[in-house]
Scaffold this motif. Structure first.
Motif, PDB file in Angstrom:
ATOM      1  N   ASP A   1      19.463  -3.716   8.173  1.00 11.32           N
ATOM      2  CA  ASP A   1      18.420  -2.847   7.546  1.00 11.32           C
ATOM      3  C   ASP A   1      17.728  -3.510   6.448  1.00 11.32           C
ATOM      4  O   ASP A   1      16.890  -3.223   5.768  1.00 11.32           O
ATOM      5  N   LYS A   2      18.506  -4.313   5.656  1.00 11.83           N
ATOM      6  CA  LYS A   2      18.282  -4.867   3.992  1.00 11.83           C
ATOM      7  C   LYS A   2      16.883  -5.498   4.388  1.00 11.83           C
ATOM      8  O   LYS A   2      16.175  -5.741   3.251  1.00 11.83           O
ATOM      9  N   ILE A   3      16.615  -6.165   5.561  1.00 10.58           N
ATOM     10  CA  ILE A   3      15.402  -6.791   5.644  1.00 10.58           C
ATOM     11  C   ILE A   3      13.950  -5.925   5.093  1.00 10.58           C
ATOM     12  O   ILE A   3      13.143  -6.388   4.560  1.00 10.58           O
ATOM     13  N   LYS A   4      14.265  -4.743   5.531  1.00 12.36           N
ATOM     14  CA  LYS A   4      13.242  -3.894   5.397  1.00 12.36           C
ATOM     15  C   LYS A   4      13.102  -3.527   3.994  1.00 12.36           C
ATOM     16  O   LYS A   4      11.684  -3.301   3.413  1.00 12.36           O
ATOM     17  N   SER A   5      13.959  -3.678   3.048  1.00 12.24           N
ATOM     18  CA  SER A   5      13.981  -3.457   1.708  1.00 12.24           C
ATOM     19  C   SER A   5      13.075  -4.410   1.055  1.00 12.24           C
ATOM     20  O   SER A   5      12.565  -4.309   0.264  1.00 12.24           O
ATOM     21  N   ILE A   6      13.474  -5.493   1.436  1.00 11.60           N
ATOM     22  CA  ILE A   6      12.692  -6.608   0.666  1.00 11.60           C
ATOM     23  C   ILE A   6      11.216  -6.915   1.241  1.00 11.60           C
ATOM     24  O   ILE A   6      10.443  -7.305   0.457  1.00 11.60           O
ATOM     25  N   THR A   7      11.032  -6.817   2.247  1.00 18.25           N
ATOM     26  CA  THR A   7       9.486  -6.828   2.862  1.00 18.25           C
ATOM     27  C   THR A   7       8.324  -5.795   1.873  1.00 18.25           C
ATOM     28  O   THR A   7       7.477  -6.444   1.465  1.00 18.25           O
ATOM     29  N   TYR A   8       9.060  -4.911   1.664  1.00 15.97           N
ATOM     30  CA  TYR A   8       8.298  -4.042   0.765  1.00 15.97           C
ATOM     31  C   TYR A   8       7.939  -4.536  -0.586  1.00 15.97           C
ATOM     32  O   TYR A   8       6.801  -4.397  -1.188  1.00 15.97           O
ATOM     33  N   TYR A   9       8.954  -5.092  -0.998  1.00 18.83           N
ATOM     34  CA  TYR A   9       8.897  -5.975  -2.448  1.00 18.83           C
ATOM     35  C   TYR A   9       8.530  -7.344  -2.421  1.00 18.83           C
ATOM     36  O   TYR A   9       9.027  -8.015  -3.329  1.00 18.83           O
ATOM     37  N   ALA A  10       7.989  -7.807  -1.325  1.00 20.53           N
ATOM     38  CA  ALA A  10       7.780  -9.468  -1.094  1.00 20.53           C
ATOM     39  C   ALA A  10       7.173 -10.062  -2.366  1.00 20.53           C
ATOM     40  O   ALA A  10       7.412 -11.044  -2.440  1.00 20.53           O
ATOM     41  N   ASP A  11       6.322  -9.146  -3.079  1.00 19.92           N
ATOM     42  CA  ASP A  11       5.494  -9.857  -4.166  1.00 19.92           C
ATOM     43  C   ASP A  11       6.569 -10.074  -5.396  1.00 19.92           C
ATOM     44  O   ASP A  11       6.170 -10.930  -6.185  1.00 19.92           O
ATOM     45  N   LYS A  12       7.798  -9.586  -5.278  1.00 17.08           N
ATOM     46  CA  LYS A  12       8.678  -9.906  -6.402  1.00 17.08           C
ATOM     47  C   LYS A  12       9.950 -10.445  -5.988  1.00 17.08           C
ATOM     48  O   LYS A  12      10.931 -10.609  -6.403  1.00 17.08           O
ATOM     49  N   CYS A  13       9.936 -11.000  -4.750  1.00 22.75           N
ATOM     50  CA  CYS A  13      11.194 -11.569  -3.939  1.00 22.75           C
ATOM     51  C   CYS A  13      11.156 -13.054  -3.858  1.00 22.75           C
ATOM     52  O   CYS A  13      10.046 -13.887  -3.418  1.00 22.75           O
ATOM     53  N   ILE A  14      12.376 -13.690  -3.869  1.00 20.57           N
ATOM     54  CA  ILE A  14      12.578 -15.016  -3.757  1.00 20.57           C
ATOM     55  C   ILE A  14      13.568 -15.319  -2.535  1.00 20.57           C
ATOM     56  O   ILE A  14      14.747 -14.970  -2.719  1.00 20.57           O
ATOM     57  N   PRO A  15      12.948 -15.472  -1.516  1.00 20.60           N
ATOM     58  CA  PRO A  15      14.111 -15.910  -0.418  1.00 20.60           C
ATOM     59  C   PRO A  15      14.943 -16.934  -0.566  1.00 20.60           C
ATOM     60  O   PRO A  15      14.388 -18.025  -0.880  1.00 20.60           O
ATOM     61  N   PHE A  16      16.112 -17.168  -0.519  1.00 18.28           N
ATOM     62  CA  PHE A  16      17.234 -18.121  -0.637  1.00 18.28           C
ATOM     63  C   PHE A  16      17.855 -18.148   0.731  1.00 18.28           C
ATOM     64  O   PHE A  16      18.799 -17.429   1.010  1.00 18.28           O
ATOM     65  N   THR A  17      17.246 -19.178   1.591  1.00 19.04           N
ATOM     66  CA  THR A  17      17.444 -19.234   3.027  1.00 19.04           C
ATOM     67  C   THR A  17      19.018 -19.857   3.128  1.00 19.04           C
ATOM     68  O   THR A  17      19.002 -21.108   2.771  1.00 19.04           O
ATOM     69  N   ILE A  18      20.071 -19.364   3.862  1.00  9.29           N
ATOM     70  CA  ILE A  18      21.129 -19.950   4.068  1.00  9.29           C
ATOM     71  C   ILE A  18      21.590 -20.491   5.442  1.00  9.29           C
ATOM     72  O   ILE A  18      22.474 -21.074   5.931  1.00  9.29           O
ATOM     73  N   ASP A  19      20.564 -19.730   6.382  1.00  7.92           N
ATOM     74  CA  ASP A  19      20.556 -20.013   7.683  1.00  7.92           C
ATOM     75  C   ASP A  19      19.035 -20.232   8.143  1.00  7.92           C
ATOM     76  O   ASP A  19      18.200 -20.352   7.252  1.00  7.92           O
ATOM     77  N   ASN A  20      18.717 -20.970   9.213  1.00  8.53           N
ATOM     78  CA  ASN A  20      17.631 -21.321   9.508  1.00  8.53           C
ATOM     79  C   ASN A  20      16.818 -19.884  10.081  1.00  8.53           C
ATOM     80  O   ASN A  20      16.854 -19.601  11.157  1.00  8.53           O
ATOM     81  N   ILE A  21      16.045 -19.459   8.937  1.00  7.27           N
ATOM     82  CA  ILE A  21      15.416 -18.181   9.424  1.00  7.27           C
ATOM     83  C   ILE A  21      13.806 -18.470   9.183  1.00  7.27           C
ATOM     84  O   ILE A  21      13.272 -19.367   8.368  1.00  7.27           O
ATOM     85  N   ILE A  22      13.030 -18.047   9.956  1.00  7.28           N
ATOM     86  CA  ILE A  22      11.582 -18.164  10.154  1.00  7.28           C
ATOM     87  C   ILE A  22      11.012 -16.904   9.269  1.00  7.28           C
ATOM     88  O   ILE A  22      10.910 -15.673   9.612  1.00  7.28           O
ATOM     89  N   LEU A  23      10.268 -17.291   7.891  1.00  5.88           N
ATOM     90  CA  LEU A  23      10.130 -16.157   6.998  1.00  5.88           C
ATOM     91  C   LEU A  23       8.935 -15.302   7.784  1.00  5.88           C
ATOM     92  O   LEU A  23       8.962 -14.072   7.170  1.00  5.88           O
ATOM     93  N   GLU A  24       8.137 -15.912   8.410  1.00  8.05           N
ATOM     94  CA  GLU A  24       7.005 -15.252   8.998  1.00  8.05           C
ATOM     95  C   GLU A  24       7.514 -14.132   9.857  1.00  8.05           C
ATOM     96  O   GLU A  24       6.926 -12.814   9.869  1.00  8.05           O
ATOM     97  N   GLU A  25       8.730 -14.156  10.491  1.00 14.98           N
ATOM     98  CA  GLU A  25       9.062 -13.277  11.468  1.00 14.98           C
ATOM     99  C   GLU A  25       9.868 -12.172  10.460  1.00 14.98           C
ATOM    100  O   GLU A  25      10.273 -11.099  11.086  1.00 14.98           O
ATOM    101  N   CYS A  26      10.231 -12.375   9.468  1.00 16.21           N
ATOM    102  CA  CYS A  26      10.732 -11.350   8.302  1.00 16.21           C
ATOM    103  C   CYS A  26       9.624 -10.791   7.379  1.00 16.21           C
ATOM    104  O   CYS A  26      10.033  -9.910   6.681  1.00 16.21           O
ATOM    105  N   GLY A  27       8.372 -11.028   7.701  1.00 17.29           N
ATOM    106  CA  GLY A  27       7.285 -10.519   6.998  1.00 17.29           C
ATOM    107  C   GLY A  27       7.277 -11.045   5.518  1.00 17.29           C
ATOM    108  O   GLY A  27       6.724 -10.467   4.480  1.00 17.29           O
ATOM    109  N   LEU A  28       7.828 -12.278   5.255  1.00 17.64           N
ATOM    110  CA  LEU A  28       7.815 -13.058   4.093  1.00 17.64           C
ATOM    111  C   LEU A  28       7.125 -14.434   4.222  1.00 17.64           C
ATOM    112  O   LEU A  28       7.200 -15.266   3.211  1.00 17.64           O
TER     113      LEU A  28
END
Length: 133
Positions: A71-98
């Motif tokens: 459920d944490k993904i929902k927390s960061i999409t709301y605050y995407a303007d102040k979020c820095i994704p640090f990807t440690i797996d192959n994640i498609i940011l578009e699919e996460c709302g980022l």
């Protein structure tokens, strides 16, 4: 107002989050994360963690497959303007709302990529010489 970074992560990625905060502390960046700064009895209280997210100057999200499934993904999409994704797996940011945010790709060597987070923090909240974190 106190400036600080909040590192959000899936519980399975706690080791990387701890290492990230240790790195940021050595660089004089004030950093909080769940397993150190939130009382154990509040771990499952999403409102408690949300208060840190909302109050932070910047969020570093350790994005893994575990994180995206939570459920944490929902927390960061709301605050995407102040979020820095640090990807440690192959994640498609578009699919996460980022899709519109700058990320740090750390899939191959997460701990070697911590230094790439600092310039992104400075872009979002300014230089630590001007502001107290």
């Amino acid at each position: 107002m106190e400036r600080f970074i909040y590192v959000i992560y899936a519980d399975e990625d706690r080791d990387i989050a701890e290492q990230m905060c240790e790195f940021l502390a050595r660089k004089k960046v004030k950093c909080y994360y769940k397993h150190r700064d939130i009382p154990a009895e509040e771990y499952d209280n999403q409102m408690f963690e949300s208060s840190y997210i909302e109050s932070s100057s910047c969020i570093v999200a350790i994005l893994s497959n575990n994180f995206v499934k939570s459920d944490k993904i929902k927390s960061i999409t709301y605050y995407a303007d102040k979020c820095i994704p640090f990807t440690i797996d192959n994640i498609i940011l578009e699919e996460c709302g980022l899709a519109a945010v700058t990320s740090v790709n750390a899939v191959k060597h997460p701990t070697k990529m911590f230094g790439h987070v600092l310039p992104e923090i400075k872009k979002l909240i300014g230089d630590s010489k001007k502001h107290k974190y």
